[in-house]
Write a protein that holds these residues in place. Structure first.
Motif, short mmCIF file in Angstrom:
data_model
loop_
_atom_site.label_atom_id
_atom_site.label_comp_id
_atom_site.label_asym_id
_atom_site.label_seq_id
_atom_site.Cartn_x
_atom_site.Cartn_y
_atom_site.Cartn_z
N CYS A 169 17.94 -7.41 7.36
CA CYS A 169 17.00 -7.90 6.35
C CYS A 169 15.58 -7.74 6.88
N SER A 170 14.80 -6.96 6.19
CA SER A 170 13.39 -6.80 6.54
C SER A 170 12.53 -7.42 5.45
N VAL A 171 11.23 -7.54 5.72
CA VAL A 171 10.28 -8.12 4.77
C VAL A 171 9.46 -7.00 4.13
N PHE A 172 9.29 -7.09 2.82
CA PHE A 172 8.52 -6.08 2.09
C PHE A 172 7.13 -5.91 2.68
N ALA A 173 6.73 -4.64 2.81
CA ALA A 173 5.40 -4.29 3.32
C ALA A 173 4.63 -3.50 2.26
N PRO A 174 3.49 -4.01 1.77
CA PRO A 174 2.74 -3.33 0.71
C PRO A 174 1.86 -2.20 1.26
N PHE A 175 2.44 -1.04 1.45
CA PHE A 175 1.70 0.08 2.00
C PHE A 175 0.63 0.56 1.02
N HIS A 176 -0.57 0.80 1.56
CA HIS A 176 -1.69 1.25 0.74
C HIS A 176 -1.35 2.59 0.09
N GLY A 177 -1.71 2.73 -1.18
CA GLY A 177 -1.46 3.96 -1.91
C GLY A 177 -0.20 3.95 -2.75
#
Length: 212
Positions: A118-126
């Motif tokens: 289980c990982s945590v969502f990462a809001p990558f730019h673009g």
């Protein structure tokens, strides 16, 4: 050259190499014929990207079009061929709720797999999801992602950072242990003395009831 021809070409070439390998795939690509061929040429572990366990949310937010039954069936095929499987999950998506996270947990309880992460969502730019997060005020427009998969970056009214982190640290326990332990697991979500004590108790229970 179509995908099936690409796959067959890989099998043909790699049959002369046969070094053990690990691979990642998607559930909608899994067939018994493909998995048996992969096992024959040396595939010794696979990972499937589920990410989310709610059909509608997965299609609308993540643009992943397979359904839950496809994921369950894919895991059974891989298990029958006796290739160890890891399922990749993610929580903390924009607009996600605790109830939606538990859809992911419930689906994992139906999946045949050796391990789940289980990982945590990462809001990558673009990305479109980064734009959505900015529009909803979950992150600042100038937000720069630091560490990946360590902190919950989104500030959402319906799902706090602490709640995301707490579910993350107990995620596998919710999947692997009997539901009679769920009240204790919920206590273990808290990053305090009581939560740490509950987590310690649960690790002993897991070792006794789940560890092989």
């Amino acid at each position: 050259m179509g995908p099936e021809r690409d796959f067959d070409k890989f099998i043909d070439i790699y049959s002369d190499i046969r070094l053990p390998f690990w691979m990642q795939s998607r559930p909608e690509t899994i067939t018994e014929d493909r998995i048996r061929k992969l096992k024959e040429v040396g595939c010794h572990r696979m990972s499937l990207g589920l990410e989310h366990g709610n059909d509608e949310f997965r299609k609308r937010v993540l643009n992943k079009r397979f359904d839950n039954e496809t994921m369950i069936n894919a895991s059974k095929i891989i298990a029958d061929v006796e290739i160890p499987l890891t399922v990749n999950n993610m929580i903390g998506f924009p607009e996600e709720t605790r109830e939606l996270i538990f859809d992911t947990i419930e689906l994992n309880r139906q999946i045949t797999a050796d391990s789940m992460n289980c990982s945590v969502f990462a809001p990558f730019h673009g990305t479109s999801l980064h734009k959505l997060c900015v529009e909803r005020g979950y992150i600042a427009e100038d937000f720069i992602l630091g560490s990946i998969n360590t902190e919950a970056p989104l500030n959402m009214p319906q799902l706090s950072r602490d709640e995301i982190q707490g579910i993350r640290r107990t995620f596998v326990l919710y999947i692997k242990l009997d539901k009679k332990y769920w009240p204790l697991i919920k206590k273990a979500e808290k990053f305090d003395a009581e939560g740490d004590q509950a987590l310690s108790e649960l690790k002993e229970i897991y070792a006794r009831e789940c560890a092989s």
